[in-house]
Design an enzyme around this catalytic site. Sequence first.
Site, PDB file in Angstrom:
ATOM      1  N   ASP A  87       0.865  -1.175   0.000  1.00  0.00           N
ATOM      2  CA  ASP A  87       0.000   0.000   0.000  1.00  0.00           C
ATOM      3  C   ASP A  87       0.905   1.229   0.000  1.00  0.00           C
ATOM      4  OD1 ASP A  87      -2.300   1.677   0.408  1.00  0.00           O
ATOM      5  OD2 ASP A  87      -3.253  -0.037   1.409  1.00  0.00           O
ATOM      6  N   ASP A 114      -2.865   4.918  -2.435  1.00  0.00           N
ATOM      7  CA  ASP A 114      -3.877   5.470  -1.550  1.00  0.00           C
ATOM      8  C   ASP A 114      -4.197   6.935  -1.864  1.00  0.00           C
ATOM      9  OD1 ASP A 114      -5.260   4.962   1.174  1.00  0.00           O
ATOM     10  OD2 ASP A 114      -4.205   6.857   1.526  1.00  0.00           O
ATOM     11  N   GLU A 116      -6.288   4.136  -6.044  1.00  0.00           N
ATOM     12  CA  GLU A 116      -7.531   4.443  -5.336  1.00  0.00           C
ATOM     13  C   GLU A 116      -7.903   5.849  -5.782  1.00  0.00           C
ATOM     14  OE1 GLU A 116      -9.526   4.778  -0.908  1.00  0.00           O
ATOM     15  OE2 GLU A 116      -7.665   5.777  -1.355  1.00  0.00           O
ATOM     16  N   HIS A 120     -11.427  -2.518   2.972  1.00  0.00           N
ATOM     17  CA  HIS A 120     -11.309  -2.194   4.394  1.00  0.00           C
ATOM     18  C   HIS A 120     -12.001  -0.886   4.758  1.00  0.00           C
ATOM     19  CE1 HIS A 120      -8.415   0.250   2.412  1.00  0.00           C
ATOM     20  NE2 HIS A 120      -8.182   0.934   3.507  1.00  0.00           N
ATOM     21  N   ASP A 121     -12.521  -0.153   3.757  1.00  0.00           N
ATOM     22  CA  ASP A 121     -13.226   1.105   4.026  1.00  0.00           C
ATOM     23  C   ASP A 121     -14.734   0.962   3.854  1.00  0.00           C
ATOM     24  OD1 ASP A 121     -10.845   2.530   4.394  1.00  0.00           O
ATOM     25  OD2 ASP A 121     -10.734   3.107   2.276  1.00  0.00           O
TER      26      ASP A 121
HETATM   27  O1  TEU Z   1      -9.123   6.154   1.727  1.00  0.00           O
HETATM   28  C1  TEU Z   1      -9.344   7.356   1.053  1.00  0.00           C
HETATM   29  C2  TEU Z   1     -10.700   7.867   1.177  1.00  0.00           C
HETATM   30  O2  TEU Z   1     -11.087   8.766   0.482  1.00  0.00           O
HETATM   31  C3  TEU Z   1     -11.498   7.294   2.297  1.00  0.00           C
HETATM   32  O3  TEU Z   1     -11.158   8.086   3.385  1.00  0.00           O
HETATM   33  C4  TEU Z   1     -12.954   7.306   2.149  1.00  0.00           C
HETATM   34  O4  TEU Z   1     -13.446   8.555   1.795  1.00  0.00           O
HETATM   35  C5  TEU Z   1     -13.512   6.895   3.480  1.00  0.00           C
HETATM   36  O5  TEU Z   1     -12.869   5.711   3.879  1.00  0.00           O
HETATM   37  C6  TEU Z   1     -14.973   6.637   3.458  1.00  0.00           C
HETATM   38  O6  TEU Z   1     -15.350   6.202   4.727  1.00  0.00           O
HETATM   39  C7  TEU Z   1      -7.809   5.784   1.950  1.00  0.00           C
HETATM   40  C8  TEU Z   1      -7.750   4.492   2.746  1.00  0.00           C
HETATM   41  O7  TEU Z   1      -8.336   3.454   2.004  1.00  0.00           O
HETATM   42  C9  TEU Z   1      -8.383   4.708   4.073  1.00  0.00           C
HETATM   43  O8  TEU Z   1      -8.399   3.529   4.831  1.00  0.00           O
HETATM   44  C10 TEU Z   1      -7.610   5.765   4.791  1.00  0.00           C
HETATM   45  O9  TEU Z   1      -8.260   6.089   5.980  1.00  0.00           O
HETATM   46  C11 TEU Z   1      -7.454   7.034   3.954  1.00  0.00           C
HETATM   47  O10 TEU Z   1      -7.075   6.769   2.620  1.00  0.00           O
HETATM   48  C12 TEU Z   1      -6.374   7.901   4.521  1.00  0.00           C
HETATM   49  O11 TEU Z   1      -5.124   7.326   4.276  1.00  0.00           O
END
Ligand code: TEU
Length: 561
Positions: free
Chosen positions: A98, A200, A257, A329-330
């Site tokens: 990542d 990311d 992403e 994971h989000d």
């Molecule tokens: O996610 C980017 C992102 O835009 C997310 O924050 C999304 O909007 C949010 O998860 C919705 O709930 C990435 C990673 O995947 C995430 O786990 C991190 O928290 C974020 O970047 C910051 O690094």
Amino acid sequence: MEKKWWHGKIACQIYPKSYYDSNGDGIGDLQGIISKLDYLKALGIDIVWLSPVYRSPFVDQGYDISDYYEIAPEFGTMEDFDTLLAEMKKRGMYLVMDLVVNHCSSEHKWFQEAIRDPEGPYGKYFYFRKGKDGHAPSNYRSYFGGSMWEPVPGREDLYYYHAFAKEQPDLNWYCPELRNKIYEMINWWLEKGVAGFRIDAIINIQKDTTFPDYPADGPDGLCSADTVVSRASGIGEMLEELKVHTFQKYDAFTVGEVFNMKEEELQEFIGEQGHFSTMFDFSQHLLTAGEHGWYEQRPFCFEAWRDALFTAQEKAASVGFLSNIIENHDEPRGVSRFLPAYAQTPAGTKMLGTVNLLLRGIPFIYQGQEIGMKNAKWNSIDEFDDISTKDQYQIAREAGLSDREAMEACNRMSRDNARTPMQWTSGENAGFTKGTAWLKINPDYKEINVEDQENNPDSVLNYYRKLVALRKSDEFKNVFTYGEFIPEYEEMDDILAFYRTDAATSILVVANFGTDAASIELKGNVKRVLMSNQKNETVDYTKNRLNLKSCEAVVLDMEME
Ligand code: TEU
Ligand code: CA
């Protein structure tokens, strides 16, 4: 189309903290992953993306990196990492790291230096700005709540910028020295032998560095991070430079992403000469997004979901490959999100897997998806760990929702739904740890776990194995990789169907998401049934009709007239 080594591969995402704990401290670790490589191999996984394993204070679960060259001690050592890499190589698997470079941790030495002396050499690595009339420099709301500007301790009227948590200061990509440090770091990992990166929050690196105010969209007088990102430009050049200095030299696999891309940029992003190999298709996840937060999520609608999936497929068709996910994971678990209650069964879970894995693109299976893991039931806000969930709960309460209503929204949408520990057995702690798990274990592990499913030929796990094997089989890998995607039966409610075709083959994938049985007119002859999610795999068809029960999915090798 030029053939690339990663075409036709199957990827998975591992969230290391929740995969397998080898030493009983309640935290998943690298040795844990190593011990499960044969399991991943048996599933047919080629590429493994690891969520961040670098040193981190874990304010945002490793997405706040304090040392890009070190493994978090919670996960093990660099030696463990090298073992993992070697063990994967032995099995013909590829490791994808990542890459979190929009921001680092506030504990990273760059930031520590910068905050000590914002005018010094490391100050340029970040965004420091003076306030305006005693206020923050601009009215931006961070993704995790509150202003994007945090006052510098001990410095009157000076702020630093963070799009995410205040412990995640944004790195200044307009500083050539910083960019070189990042390229150096990326190349260091590539030299080590990692196959590529999941990248990311990458659109966030572009900024309008004059940081103008935008119209407020909430009672806090701030505007959303989405607005801020979409008003900036120039990402293309930045990503090209990044690619040329790093990935391109190593023929690396990269998956972006990418949110807030301008539609006409798809070619630039994932075309043959694109910035990335591929990027995630989030269209089905963005579909129901609420304007002000999770509490405003719109209800799921099957037709809109199907449209979103198909539209994304059609747009990518002549351009490149998207990466297909139902969860990460989000996001909440796909089974809980995309399936109506009557379909949240093994059959429904297989149906969802069938349509997702056979789309055109690179399938990413998120850990636990292959056994049909679901959202957990959360009883109190204190059970959550996730920084975003805590913020969303607060937003809902401030909008006037009761604790129960706010909890309902968090139950539906929390990122922790995907982060509960992997369910390996029906034994203590789901076989995840011998200690106390760092996050709640979903009590449904007694019914949903790897061990039971290994022993059941009809399990979701064994079905996923067959699906992956079909996709990668000598006979069909060309059609599933390079074949066209052609939507079918769109006029029928509750049916999700498409062909995958190449010069030699026509595959029909059909699934009935409805409660009622459905009957479909076939437009060719069935040569062979390749997959069925029904227990005895008997499929009810005649020369020109196919009858489907509720939640039935079939994959047919067709002879078209
Ligand atoms: O996610 C980017 C992102 O835009 C997310 O924050 C999304 O909007 C949010 O998860 C919705 O709930 C990435 C990673 O995947 C995430 O786990 C991190 O928290 C974020 O970047 C910051 O690094
Ligand atoms: Ca551990």
